[in-house]
Design a protein around this motif. Structure first.
Motif, PDB file in Angstrom:
ATOM      1  N   ASP A 177      40.135  45.212  34.176  1.00 44.77           N
ATOM      2  CA  ASP A 177      40.713  45.494  35.485  1.00 44.77           C
ATOM      3  C   ASP A 177      42.233  45.537  35.379  1.00 44.77           C
ATOM      4  OD1 ASP A 177      41.608  45.541  38.079  1.00 44.77           O
ATOM      5  OD2 ASP A 177      40.511  43.758  38.734  1.00 44.77           O
ATOM      6  N   PRO A 178      42.854  46.672  35.682  1.00 50.42           N
ATOM      7  CA  PRO A 178      44.318  46.757  35.567  1.00 50.42           C
ATOM      8  C   PRO A 178      45.027  45.752  36.469  1.00 50.42           C
ATOM      9  CG  PRO A 178      43.432  48.661  36.736  1.00 50.42           C
ATOM     10  CD  PRO A 178      42.267  47.940  36.132  1.00 50.42           C
ATOM     11  N   GLY A 179      44.429  45.427  37.608  1.00 43.26           N
ATOM     12  CA  GLY A 179      45.043  44.464  38.506  1.00 43.26           C
ATOM     13  C   GLY A 179      45.104  43.063  37.930  1.00 43.26           C
ATOM     14  N   CYS A 180      44.184  42.739  37.028  1.00 40.42           N
ATOM     15  CA  CYS A 180      44.199  41.437  36.355  1.00 40.42           C
ATOM     16  C   CYS A 180      45.044  41.469  35.076  1.00 40.42           C
ATOM     17  CB  CYS A 180      42.768  41.012  36.016  1.00 40.42           C
ATOM     18  SG  CYS A 180      41.716  40.732  37.443  1.00 40.42           S
ATOM     19  N   VAL A 181      44.974  42.578  34.358  1.00 40.61           N
ATOM     20  CA  VAL A 181      45.640  42.664  33.055  1.00 40.61           C
ATOM     21  C   VAL A 181      47.147  42.847  33.203  1.00 40.61           C
ATOM     22  CG1 VAL A 181      45.821  44.005  30.914  1.00 40.61           C
ATOM     23  CG2 VAL A 181      43.573  43.533  31.919  1.00 40.61           C
TER      24      VAL A 181
END
Length: 400
Positions: A359-363
């Motif tokens: 998930d880009p929002g987490c990474v």
């Protein structure tokens, strides 16, 4: 022993030093020594796009540290590291020097072709350079030897590259060693007795089988779990020699046969390997880090297909020139093409790519935090993200 893939992955990460939190205090020599003992070697590479490759493994595991600690361990008494051929050109745990003497003894047969030819075609050159290095009052580079010879002995007709080649053969053979690297990253050679601790010089030379067994033992400790190819590749011994060593270490209980789901090759587990239930790593990993030496192991353990593209024409590169995989938790979550722009005082992210399933929002926030720490460690004032790669947008936002 049967293991799930996730268990094998955690074993590998813990063995490589990613199984514990980074020190919450300034990093000291004890921390450096622990990683030297754990990993056995730090690969050297001449490319300096971000920082020299041998400085990165300690940063990846320990966080910001004073690189002078590694310089001291390698280049000042009591030396904890020495330069030689391990996985490649590397700074190697000095206690392994006796176990590498068999490689030195085989230089006449196993060194690169140009080194062997220089010895055969110009034996007088090799002998002269040996004398120059051993007689020098200080460590001396190939360039300095060539300069001295041109100035003092103008009848000598061999060129600089021949001098360098002869130096490298003597280095491979262990007849001279590297005392340090100069600002041009050239080896400064000296007699081993002037560089290595006396306890190492005086240590008995093990037999070849015993020496290779020790190298495979250290490989197994450093890897935690691996195939025959992994165990052989770590210090670049032949698979036949590694197979003999593995059989002996298995018979002695130091290696335990293992099976891992989805892995169709025989595996061995280091008998004392930690088996943590969880890994909370966050690290940018150099292309020359020992965690990713063996690319097939990397792919089978972590599902990441990684190829360094520095030798690929720019138009054909997929991810970038000097790409760092980003380890987050127990998996690789992204990869970034980095460059230290020292003139502008910025760590430039020339491309940022998300690994499948993440998930880009987490990474992005985690990667941004690690890049900020790295920039500070390098003495840079900030991070600049260029608009290339499917993670670049989210990362630019996260870096502010």
């Amino acid at each position: 022993m049967r293991l799930r893939l996730s268990q094998a992955r955690r074993i590998a990460l813990a063995a490589q030093g990613f199984g514990a939190a980074r020190p919450a205090r300034p990093v000291g020599m004890r921390d450096v020594q622990r990683e030297i003992t754990r990993l056995g070697q730090f690969q050297i590479d001449s490319i300096n796009v971000v920082t020299r490759a041998h400085f990165m493994p300690l940063f990846s595991r320990l966080g910001p540290y004073d690189p002078a600690l590694l310089e001291r361990a390698a280049h000042r008494p009591p030396r904890r590291l020495f330069e030689y051929w391990g996985h490649a050109a590397s700074l190697i745990d000095v206690t392994l020097q006796p176990a590498l003497r068999w490689r030195m003894a085989r230089a006449a047969d196993e060194a690169w072709g140009s080194m062997i030819r220089i010895r055969e075609q110009h034996p007088g050159l090799v002998e002269r350079i040996r004398a120059d290095v051993l007689d020098s009052a200080r460590p001396i580079t190939a360039r300095q030897i060539e300069h001295d010879e041109v100035r003092v002995r103008d009848h000598w007709g061999w060129n600089w590259s021949s001098v360098k080649t002869a130096c490298e053969w003597l280095f491979w053979a262990g007849e001279i060693t590297s005392a340090r690297r100069n600002t041009q990253f050239e080896r400064a050679y000296a007699a081993p007795e002037r560089v290595l601790p006396s306890s190492i010089i005086e240590a008995p030379t093990p037999g070849r089988e015993e020496a290779i067994r020790e190298l495979v033992r250290r490989s197994a400790r450093a890897l935690g779990i691996g195939t025959l190819a992994c165990l052989a590749d770590y210090f670049r011994v032949s698979t036949a020699d590694a197979a003999t060593a593995v059989a002996e270490l298995e018979a002695g209980g130091e290696l335990v046969p293992a099976r891992v789901e989805g892995w169709d090759r025989p595996l061995w587990l280091w008998h004392d390997a930690r088996r943590p239930r969880r890994i909370l790593a966050r690290a940018l990993v150099s292309p020359f880090d020992s965690l990713i030496f063996e690319r097939r192991r990397l792919r089978e353990l972590f599902g990441i297909d990684y190829t360094i593209e520095i030798y690929v024409p720019e138009a054909k590169r997929r991810y970038g020139y000097y790409v760092y995989p980003f380890l987050l938790g127990e998996t690789f979550a992204a990869r970034v093409d980095l460059k230290a722009d020292r003139a502008a005082g910025l760590l430039r992210v020339r491309a940022a790519w998300l690994e499948p399933g993440h998930d880009p929002g987490c990474v992005a926030p985690e990667l941004a935090a690690e890049l900020s720490i790295m920039a500070g460690w390098l003495g840079l004032s900030g991070v600049a993200v260029e608009p290339r790669g499917d993670l670049a947008g989210a990362l630019a936002v996260a870096t502010g």
